[in-house]
Scaffold this motif. Structure first.
Motif: not given
Ligand SMILES: *[C@@H]1O[C@H](CO)[C@@H](O)[C@H](O)[C@H]1NC(C)=O
Ligand SMILES: *[C@@H]1O[C@H](CO)[C@@H](O)[C@H](O)[C@H]1NC(C)=O
Length: 447
Positions: A98-110
């Protein structure tokens, strides 16, 4: 410890005495000030804040960098016990993912776009800037638009309602909703009270005033979780102005069920006190309501860790999304989260708490509800004539039963194959159910 004993005992006793005592509706101060004293003195600033201002969320690059750093640079998690799945809480072996996804894949613009997809505003009510989504749909002639106040709960946010909004604002057989969806005080982007005492009853007053500011004396109320508790207070305090109350859970607890809930917390103390904790002998309810006791007693201590660690916050919140959705999710290594929700949907909701740093103030609602002052109002024991409709999700952990003394004008129930977070899980079914309920309220009132 003795103090808690007495408090919880009194809570049980007051609920047990039930509605029969026919108390009168308490008079709450309609202008009680919850904000900082300086603001009350600063007439110019206050006048500005009392205007309805458009508002939107900006997620700065600094905030994103800081969050990424905190997500990736943390103490190592204790390895999960063999085959423990979600039975000891959020499985630590799952957290890196979850940490990896949130930091690296989660799209903050979206995320920013999603959280800003509906028009949002702020307005000062009783000293607090209240954040809300507000949509008044343009409708063809012949369609009736009615105001609907929608109140979320914990650990939820206005994000819960996102997927229902398009359905609610589209005319259906001559009816459409003007939706007003505030963040509860202390939650997300609404200000938190600066002094004790802002419980569900006082929040009901804040929301009545918010609706007045928006030009609505009479309106419908929808509530989930704490929103349902606040809805009960609204329906009791303002019986002539609440046109109908649609609730998705916890709204119509029978006295007996409520006692069981209280007892669960009470027994927990007893058992821990006597060092006789026996897991097999305790109820499921007891196992799943420890958070309630913590948050009702020491929210500020628990809040330190939750507001400092994004992955800690995520674990505390998503464990609830797992177990409250299907209790058998505890037996799955990943908590079954992705069988019911998307990662983005869940993290968007966590982001509301993280960005606003509001977990501590949000958890205080538990403390305020179980306070002596709140109970002394006796609102839960006063019957209301407001017509009520309830959704009962079949996987809900806390049992709910119709209390016909509290709500004599009960117009309908919908059984839904869902868990606690019905708006996240089945936005379309709930939105349709609200149309059904409000049509029923309207014919009930005509009759
Ligand atoms: C992130 O989301 C924005 C807005 O939805 C989109 O334009 C952009 O392509 C996305 N970035 C990635 C890497 O997917
Ligand atoms: C716990 O409770 C169960 C059910 O009442 C009982 O069978 C078991 O012996 C108890 N265990 C302990 C360690 O007391």
């Amino acid at each position: 410890m003795a103090k808690f004993f007495i408090t919880w005992c009194l809570a049980i006793a007051s609920v047990a005495t039930g509605v029969a005592g026919a108390r009168s509706v308490p008079k709450l101060d309609q202008n009680e000030w919850w904000g900082p004293p300086e603001l009350m003195m600063n007439t110019e600033e206050l006048q500005q804040r009392k205007c309805i201002r458009p508002w939107s969320l900006t997620i700065s690059q600094d905030e994103i960098d800081y969050l990424r750093w905190r997500l990736l640079d943390h103490h190592s998690f204790a390895p999960a016990l063999e085959d423990s799945n979600f039975e000891y809480g959020f499985n630590p072996d799952q957290l890196d993912d979850w940490a990896q996804y949130w930091a690296n894949e989660y799209n903050f613009t979206r995320a920013e776009q999603v959280l800003n997809q509906y028009p949002q505003y702020k307005v000062n009510v009783q000293g607090l800037d209240i954040h809300f989504i507000w949509i008044k749909p343009e409708v063809p002639k012949g369609v009736k638009t009615v105001p609907l106040l929608m109140l979320h709960g914990w650990p939820s946010s206005v994000r819960a309602y996102h997927d229902s909004i398009p359905i609610l604002t589209t005319p259906n057989k001559g009816l459409a909703f003007e939706v007003i969806i505030p963040s509860l005080p202390g939650f997300g982007f609404s200000d938190a009270a600066v002094r004790p005492g802002l419980g569900p009853a006082q929040m009901a007053v804040v929301f009545k005033n918010l609706m007045k500011t928006l030009g609505h004396k009479k309106f419908y109320v929808q509530g989930e979780d704490w929103g349902a508790v606040i809805g009960r207070q609204l329906a009791t305090l303002y019986q002539n102005d609440i046109l109908g109350f649609h609730s998705t859970q916890l709204s119509i607890l029978s006295n007996c069920e409520e006692i069981k809930t209280f007892l669960a917390g009470y027994i927990a103390i007893l058992q821990v006190e006597l060092q006789q904790f026996n897991r097999t002998a305790t109820t499921e309810l007891l196992e799943e309501t420890g958070f309630m006791h913590l948050q009702a007693t020491k929210p500020d201590s628990v809040g330190v860790g939750l507001s400092d660690s994004p992955i800690g916050l995520c674990a505390w919140m998503l464990e609830k999304f797992s177990t409250w959705t299907r209790r058998d999710n505890r037996l799955l290594v990943d908590g079954g989260l992705l069988n019911h929700f998307t990662r983005d949907q869940l993290l968007d909701n966590v982001m509301v708490y993280w960005l606003s740093n509001s977990m501590t103030s949000a958890m205080r609602i538990y403390a305020e509800y179980f306070s002596n002052a709140q109970r002394a109002l006796g609102i839960e024991q006063i019957p209301t004539k407001v017509p009520v409709w309830n959704i009962r999700p079949i996987h809900e952990l806390l049992p709910s039963a119709q209390n016909e003394i509290k709500f004599p004008n009960f117009v309908g129930t919908t059984i839904l194959d869902a868990g606690h977070f019905v708006f996240f899980e089945q936005p379309e079914a709930v939105a349709k159910d609200i149309f059904k309920a409000v049509k029923a309220f309207r014919s009930y009132r005509k009759w």
